[in-house]
Scaffold this motif. Structure first.
Motif, PDB file in Angstrom:
ATOM      1  N   TRP A   1      18.325 -13.177 -16.584  1.00 46.51           N
ATOM      2  CA  TRP A   1      18.371 -12.465 -15.313  1.00 46.51           C
ATOM      3  C   TRP A   1      18.755 -10.990 -15.491  1.00 46.51           C
ATOM      4  N   PHE A   2      19.749 -10.719 -16.334  1.00 43.03           N
ATOM      5  CA  PHE A   2      20.287  -9.357 -16.425  1.00 43.03           C
ATOM      6  C   PHE A   2      19.678  -8.499 -17.529  1.00 43.03           C
ATOM      7  N   LEU A   3      19.107  -9.100 -18.558  1.00 45.10           N
ATOM      8  CA  LEU A   3      18.525  -8.309 -19.644  1.00 45.10           C
ATOM      9  C   LEU A   3      16.998  -8.341 -19.656  1.00 45.10           C
ATOM     10  N   ILE A   4      16.409  -9.489 -19.360  1.00 48.04           N
ATOM     11  CA  ILE A   4      14.953  -9.609 -19.457  1.00 48.04           C
ATOM     12  C   ILE A   4      14.265  -9.263 -18.137  1.00 48.04           C
ATOM     13  N   ARG A   5      14.761  -9.768 -17.034  1.00 45.97           N
ATOM     14  CA  ARG A   5      14.130  -9.557 -15.727  1.00 45.97           C
ATOM     15  C   ARG A   5      13.952  -8.088 -15.345  1.00 45.97           C
ATOM     16  N   PRO A   6      14.921  -7.195 -15.617  1.00 49.46           N
ATOM     17  CA  PRO A   6      14.730  -5.800 -15.202  1.00 49.46           C
ATOM     18  C   PRO A   6      13.475  -5.131 -15.777  1.00 49.46           C
ATOM     19  N   ALA A   7      12.974  -5.608 -16.898  1.00 48.63           N
ATOM     20  CA  ALA A   7      11.771  -5.014 -17.496  1.00 48.63           C
ATOM     21  C   ALA A   7      10.508  -5.320 -16.686  1.00 48.63           C
ATOM     22  N   LEU A   8      10.612  -6.153 -15.664  1.00 49.11           N
ATOM     23  CA  LEU A   8       9.469  -6.409 -14.783  1.00 49.11           C
ATOM     24  C   LEU A   8       9.043  -5.143 -14.042  1.00 49.11           C
ATOM     25  N   SER A   9      10.033  -4.368 -13.636  1.00 54.19           N
ATOM     26  CA  SER A   9       9.723  -3.190 -12.832  1.00 54.19           C
ATOM     27  C   SER A   9      10.093  -1.874 -13.506  1.00 54.19           C
ATOM     28  N   ASP A  10      10.688  -1.947 -14.665  1.00 55.64           N
ATOM     29  CA  ASP A  10      11.145  -0.740 -15.351  1.00 55.64           C
ATOM     30  C   ASP A  10      10.586  -0.741 -16.775  1.00 55.64           C
ATOM     31  N   ASP A  11       9.753   0.231 -17.082  1.00 57.06           N
ATOM     32  CA  ASP A  11       9.179   0.282 -18.427  1.00 57.06           C
ATOM     33  C   ASP A  11       9.805   1.403 -19.270  1.00 57.06           C
ATOM     34  N   SER A  12      11.034   1.785 -18.898  1.00 59.96           N
ATOM     35  CA  SER A  12      11.743   2.812 -19.665  1.00 59.96           C
ATOM     36  C   SER A  12      12.184   2.252 -21.022  1.00 59.96           C
ATOM     37  N   GLU A  13      12.574   3.145 -21.893  1.00 60.49           N
ATOM     38  CA  GLU A  13      13.055   2.735 -23.224  1.00 60.49           C
ATOM     39  C   GLU A  13      14.331   1.899 -23.113  1.00 60.49           C
ATOM     40  N   ALA A  14      15.198   2.244 -22.160  1.00 59.07           N
ATOM     41  CA  ALA A  14      16.439   1.481 -21.966  1.00 59.07           C
ATOM     42  C   ALA A  14      16.131   0.045 -21.541  1.00 59.07           C
ATOM     43  N   ALA A  15      15.195  -0.125 -20.612  1.00 57.72           N
ATOM     44  CA  ALA A  15      14.829  -1.475 -20.162  1.00 57.72           C
ATOM     45  C   ALA A  15      14.178  -2.259 -21.295  1.00 57.72           C
TER      46      ALA A  15
END
Length: 144
Positions: free
Chosen positions: A102-116
């Motif tokens: 939920w907190f590490l993988i899911r955010p990459a759904l909408s954020d393609d930044s290097e941090a995500a």
């Protein structure tokens, strides 16, 4: 000798579904590195949240069902209890893997930044480690 207790057909079917849900939950992890090299981080996150995350949830439901059904005929006690180290450790591991999803993988759904992307790959690494720890707990059942 079977890896699954012989407590009836229902128990064995539940055990099979538990194992299949583990395959569905962790199998896609092995595709993630090639998808990352292709720049498909949002695809990885989407696949994980649509396939692995629900399978992880089902894994817990079926696992708790197996523990609850582990009472042999004529016995008053369950074979598998949450108080056993391997089972309580598995539950803690499951909670950690759900949080990682939920907190590490899911955010990459909408954020393609290097941090995500970095968080995504860290989450995938933790998921791989969780698979290994889970296999050790399920196979050797320390504390049983």
């Amino acid at each position: 000798m079977f890896a699954v207790l012989d407590l009836g057909t229902g128990y064995q079917i539940l055990a099979l579904l538990h194992i299949l849900s583990a395959v569905v939950a962790f199998g896609p992890l092995f595709l993630y590195s090639s998808l990352r090299r292709a720049g498909q981080t949002q695809t990885i996150a989407g696949l994980h949240m649509k396939m692995s995350f629900p399978a992880l949830t089902l894994l817990w439901v079926l696992g708790m069902g197996l523990a609850g059904m582990s009472k042999p005929d004529g016995s008053d006690e369950l074979i598998y209890k949450v108080s056993q180290a391997w089972l309580s450790g598995s539950i803690v591991l499951w909670v950690v893997l759900m949080a990682v999803s939920w907190f590490l993988i899911r955010p990459a759904l909408s954020d393609d930044s290097e941090a995500a992307t970095s968080k995504l790959m860290a989450g995938v690494g933790i998921m791989h480690l969780g698979l290994i720890i889970g296999l050790v707990l399920m196979i050797w059942k320390p504390g049983l």
